[in-house]
Scaffold this motif. Structure first.
Motif, mmCIF file in Angstrom:
data_model
loop_
_atom_site.group_PDB
_atom_site.id
_atom_site.type_symbol
_atom_site.label_atom_id
_atom_site.label_comp_id
_atom_site.label_asym_id
_atom_site.label_seq_id
_atom_site.Cartn_x
_atom_site.Cartn_y
_atom_site.Cartn_z
ATOM 1 N N GLN A 16 0.895 -0.816 0.071
ATOM 2 C CA GLN A 16 0.051 0.108 0.233
ATOM 3 C C GLN A 16 1.067 1.243 0.011
ATOM 4 O O GLN A 16 0.742 2.090 -0.481
ATOM 5 C CB GLN A 16 -0.686 0.210 1.478
ATOM 6 C CG GLN A 16 -2.259 1.207 1.325
ATOM 7 C CD GLN A 16 -1.133 1.911 2.601
ATOM 8 O OE1 GLN A 16 -1.000 2.171 3.382
ATOM 9 N NE2 GLN A 16 -2.080 3.422 1.148
ATOM 10 N N ARG A 17 1.683 1.136 0.744
ATOM 11 C CA ARG A 17 3.472 3.219 0.667
ATOM 12 C C ARG A 17 3.535 2.532 -0.807
ATOM 13 O O ARG A 17 4.124 3.226 -1.106
ATOM 14 C CB ARG A 17 3.628 2.341 1.708
ATOM 15 C CG ARG A 17 3.466 2.506 3.354
ATOM 16 C CD ARG A 17 3.793 2.693 4.342
ATOM 17 N NE ARG A 17 5.202 1.561 4.501
ATOM 18 C CZ ARG A 17 4.967 0.634 4.737
ATOM 19 N NH1 ARG A 17 4.183 1.034 6.671
ATOM 20 N NH2 ARG A 17 6.021 -0.524 5.419
ATOM 21 N N ASN A 19 2.172 1.420 -3.213
ATOM 22 C CA ASN A 19 1.069 2.437 -4.277
ATOM 23 C C ASN A 19 1.046 3.436 -4.506
ATOM 24 O O ASN A 19 1.227 3.902 -5.004
ATOM 25 C CB ASN A 19 0.386 1.766 -4.178
ATOM 26 C CG ASN A 19 0.528 0.150 -4.194
ATOM 27 O OD1 ASN A 19 0.697 -0.676 -5.601
ATOM 28 N ND2 ASN A 19 -1.205 -0.980 -4.121
ATOM 29 N N ASP A 20 1.568 4.135 -2.911
ATOM 30 C CA ASP A 20 1.366 5.979 -2.770
ATOM 31 C C ASP A 20 2.361 6.248 -3.442
ATOM 32 O O ASP A 20 1.529 7.502 -4.235
ATOM 33 C CB ASP A 20 0.662 5.860 -1.352
ATOM 34 C CG ASP A 20 0.371 6.932 -0.859
ATOM 35 O OD1 ASP A 20 -0.740 7.409 -1.632
ATOM 36 O OD2 ASP A 20 0.521 7.605 0.097
ATOM 37 N N LYS A 21 3.515 5.783 -2.959
ATOM 38 C CA LYS A 21 4.468 6.394 -4.029
ATOM 39 C C LYS A 21 4.645 6.287 -4.849
ATOM 40 O O LYS A 21 5.140 7.335 -5.386
ATOM 41 C CB LYS A 21 5.784 5.851 -3.127
ATOM 42 C CG LYS A 21 7.017 6.290 -3.649
ATOM 43 C CD LYS A 21 8.428 5.430 -3.004
ATOM 44 C CE LYS A 21 9.441 6.074 -3.849
ATOM 45 N NZ LYS A 21 10.628 5.691 -3.111
ATOM 46 N N ARG A 24 1.233 9.030 -6.917
ATOM 47 C CA ARG A 24 2.311 10.658 -6.077
ATOM 48 C C ARG A 24 3.330 11.014 -7.258
ATOM 49 O O ARG A 24 3.208 11.537 -8.222
ATOM 50 C CB ARG A 24 2.905 11.055 -5.026
ATOM 51 C CG ARG A 24 2.040 11.044 -3.633
ATOM 52 C CD ARG A 24 2.674 11.170 -2.384
ATOM 53 N NE ARG A 24 4.041 10.585 -1.668
ATOM 54 C CZ ARG A 24 4.171 9.373 -1.478
ATOM 55 N NH1 ARG A 24 2.759 9.138 -1.069
ATOM 56 N NH2 ARG A 24 5.343 8.814 -0.953
ATOM 57 N N GLY A 88 -5.608 6.671 -6.084
ATOM 58 C CA GLY A 88 -4.528 6.842 -4.417
ATOM 59 C C GLY A 88 -6.160 7.145 -3.273
ATOM 60 O O GLY A 88 -5.714 6.421 -2.483
ATOM 61 N N TYR A 89 -7.402 7.607 -3.535
ATOM 62 C CA TYR A 89 -7.941 7.520 -2.250
ATOM 63 C C TYR A 89 -8.422 5.650 -2.302
ATOM 64 O O TYR A 89 -8.614 5.592 -0.943
ATOM 65 C CB TYR A 89 -9.780 8.085 -3.137
ATOM 66 C CG TYR A 89 -9.221 9.928 -2.631
ATOM 67 C CD1 TYR A 89 -8.802 9.652 -1.647
ATOM 68 C CD2 TYR A 89 -10.553 10.001 -3.594
ATOM 69 C CE1 TYR A 89 -8.589 12.050 -1.958
ATOM 70 C CE2 TYR A 89 -9.892 11.929 -4.345
ATOM 71 C CZ TYR A 89 -9.318 12.195 -3.175
ATOM 72 O OH TYR A 89 -9.047 13.862 -2.762
ATOM 73 N N ASN A 91 -6.483 3.375 -2.597
ATOM 74 C CA ASN A 91 -5.612 2.748 -2.145
ATOM 75 C C ASN A 91 -5.005 2.947 -0.996
ATOM 76 O O ASN A 91 -4.870 2.341 0.592
ATOM 77 C CB ASN A 91 -3.723 3.776 -2.620
ATOM 78 C CG ASN A 91 -2.894 2.862 -2.636
ATOM 79 O OD1 ASN A 91 -2.786 1.748 -2.704
ATOM 80 N ND2 ASN A 91 -1.869 3.478 -1.667
ATOM 81 N N LYS A 92 -5.608 4.193 0.137
ATOM 82 C CA LYS A 92 -5.505 5.036 1.210
ATOM 83 C C LYS A 92 -6.793 3.886 1.822
ATOM 84 O O LYS A 92 -6.815 3.230 3.055
ATOM 85 C CB LYS A 92 -6.232 6.639 1.206
ATOM 86 C CG LYS A 92 -4.934 7.217 0.950
ATOM 87 C CD LYS A 92 -4.982 8.694 0.950
ATOM 88 C CE LYS A 92 -4.058 10.017 0.204
ATOM 89 N NZ LYS A 92 -4.062 11.576 0.981
#
Length: 212
Positions: A16-17, A19-21, A24, A88-89, A91-92
């Motif tokens: 998850q981290r 993916n977020d990276k 961005r 992103g949402y 993913n969060k």
């Protein structure tokens, strides 16, 4: 990175981290491309104005077509940015669900550990043992009390009991009579003035008896 090098599969939280990276970075790349398109758009607009002022209609048409394509591409970048934000949402949300799932897993493990330690069937057995032991103790205490009562009642008949009591009372009476012989009668001696014995007088007389 290290997970990939050593062939270790990343955990859900690590993924998850990651993916977020990546999201961005993708957003930054698209925004950079949009700025380039905006610069190209301004340049084309200036070229169209210059050629229009010079009366060069053919050049204006060609440049106008290019401007349309640039603007379409810029619109696509906004759509892509919106899509990335939506991902992103998600993913969060996935990260929140992972945290919630881990918390639930920890809670389930804790409850399982508590159940192993508590062992309700063993606790129930202990409670039953306590109840039985308590009943036996109460019964034993009752039996002992009954036995003592029976022993005291059967130790002698009523005449023997009365004889023992009378003997004790006689002994006390004799002792008291011996002590009382030295006590002045009421209304004589040092107590004649008051006609009554005060508490102080009685205390002094008892002190004399103890010292005699």
């Amino acid at each position: 990175m290290f997970n990939n090098i050593f062939g270790k599969k990343p955990t859900a939280k690590e993924q998850q981290r990651e993916n977020d990276k990546s999201l961005r970075k993708a957003t930054r790349d698209i925004e950079r491309e949009r700025r380039k398109l905006e610069e190209e758009e301004k340049k084309l607009e200036a070229d169209i104005k210059r050629n229009a002022a010079a009366g060069n209609k053919d050049a204006c048409r060609i440049l106008a077509k290019q401007l349309i394509e640039i603007r379409k591409q810029k619109t696509r970048t906004y759509a892509a940015t919106g899509k990335i934000q939506s991902i992103g949402y998600q993913n969060k949300n996935m990260g929140a669900n992972i945290a919630l799932g881990e918390a639930m897993g920890t809670t389930a493990k804790t409850m399982a550990d508590m159940n192993k330690v508590m062992r309700p069937e063993a606790i129930a057995a202990n409670v039953r043992d306590f109840q039985q032991a308590n009943m036996r103790m109460e019964m034993t205490d009752e039996m002992i009390n009954d036995t003592l009562d029976d022993m005291l009642n059967e130790s002698g008949d009523e005449e023997e009991s009365n004889a023992v009591v009378n003997k004790v009372l006689d002994e006390i009476g004799i002792e008291i009579s011996g002590k009382m012989a030295s006590i002045p009668a009421t209304g004589s001696g040092e107590f004649e003035t008051s006609g009554k014995r005060t508490e102080k007088d009685i205390a002094e007389q008892l002190a004399k008896l103890r010292s005699s």
